[in-house]
Scaffold this motif. Structure first.
Motif, PDB file in Angstrom:
ATOM      1  N   ARG A  23       0.903  -1.125  -0.094  1.00  0.00           N
ATOM      2  CA  ARG A  23      -0.082   0.127  -0.001  1.00  0.00           C
ATOM      3  C   ARG A  23       1.065   1.284   0.077  1.00  0.00           C
ATOM      4  N   TYR A  24       0.147   2.297  -0.335  1.00  0.00           N
ATOM      5  CA  TYR A  24       1.083   3.570  -0.319  1.00  0.00           C
ATOM      6  C   TYR A  24       1.309   4.014   1.176  1.00  0.00           C
ATOM      7  N   ASP A  25       2.484   4.499   1.314  1.00  0.00           N
ATOM      8  CA  ASP A  25       3.141   5.175   2.859  1.00  0.00           C
ATOM      9  C   ASP A  25       2.261   6.241   2.905  1.00  0.00           C
ATOM     10  N   PRO A  26       1.461   6.463   3.959  1.00  0.00           N
ATOM     11  CA  PRO A  26       0.641   7.524   4.390  1.00  0.00           C
ATOM     12  C   PRO A  26       1.636   8.720   4.506  1.00  0.00           C
ATOM     13  N   ASP A  27       2.769   8.399   5.243  1.00  0.00           N
ATOM     14  CA  ASP A  27       3.895   9.550   5.433  1.00  0.00           C
ATOM     15  C   ASP A  27       4.091  10.201   4.212  1.00  0.00           C
ATOM     16  N   ASP A  28       4.120   9.642   2.979  1.00  0.00           N
ATOM     17  CA  ASP A  28       4.709  10.119   1.675  1.00  0.00           C
ATOM     18  C   ASP A  28       3.878  10.736   0.960  1.00  0.00           C
ATOM     19  N   LEU A  29       2.322  10.528   1.382  1.00  0.00           N
ATOM     20  CA  LEU A  29       1.051  11.254   0.689  1.00  0.00           C
ATOM     21  C   LEU A  29       1.102  12.620   1.136  1.00  0.00           C
ATOM     22  N   ASP A  30       0.691  13.553   0.232  1.00  0.00           N
ATOM     23  CA  ASP A  30       0.201  14.988   0.361  1.00  0.00           C
ATOM     24  C   ASP A  30      -1.082  15.229  -0.274  1.00  0.00           C
ATOM     25  N   SER A  31      -1.253  16.471  -0.185  1.00  0.00           N
ATOM     26  CA  SER A  31      -2.723  16.889  -0.530  1.00  0.00           C
ATOM     27  C   SER A  31      -2.943  16.651  -2.217  1.00  0.00           C
ATOM     28  N   ASP A  32      -1.694  16.540  -2.802  1.00  0.00           N
ATOM     29  CA  ASP A  32      -1.913  16.508  -4.440  1.00  0.00           C
ATOM     30  C   ASP A  32      -2.280  14.801  -4.601  1.00  0.00           C
ATOM     31  N   ASP A  33      -2.038  13.978  -3.770  1.00  0.00           N
ATOM     32  CA  ASP A  33      -2.259  12.481  -4.041  1.00  0.00           C
ATOM     33  C   ASP A  33      -3.543  12.087  -3.352  1.00  0.00           C
ATOM     34  N   GLY A  34      -4.021  11.262  -3.953  1.00  0.00           N
ATOM     35  CA  GLY A  34      -5.376  10.464  -3.473  1.00  0.00           C
ATOM     36  C   GLY A  34      -6.434  10.711  -4.276  1.00  0.00           C
TER      37      GLY A  34
END
Length: 56
Positions: A23-34
């Motif tokens: 799964r994607y690492d939540p710590d690497d995600l920002d508001s542009d992802d998702g």
């Protein structure tokens, strides 16, 4: 030989886990992802009404 992915302009976020647990690492995600789509429920209902009316 050069890696063809080095020319890519976008990169996937970091992942954690392996195989089915990847799964994607939540710590690497920002508001542009998702995939936030606040109007999704309304759009789904609208499309369902269209589908029901075309079946009649």
């Amino acid at each position: 030989m050069n890696n063809p992915l080095d020319k890519a302009t976008s990169k996937a976020p970091a992942t954690m886990g392996e195989g089915c647990l990847s799964r994607y690492d939540p710590d690497d995600l920002d508001s542009d992802d998702g995939t936030e789509f606040p109007g999704a429920a309304e759009l789904w209902e609208q499309e369902q009404r269209k589908s029901e009316s075309s079946e009649e």
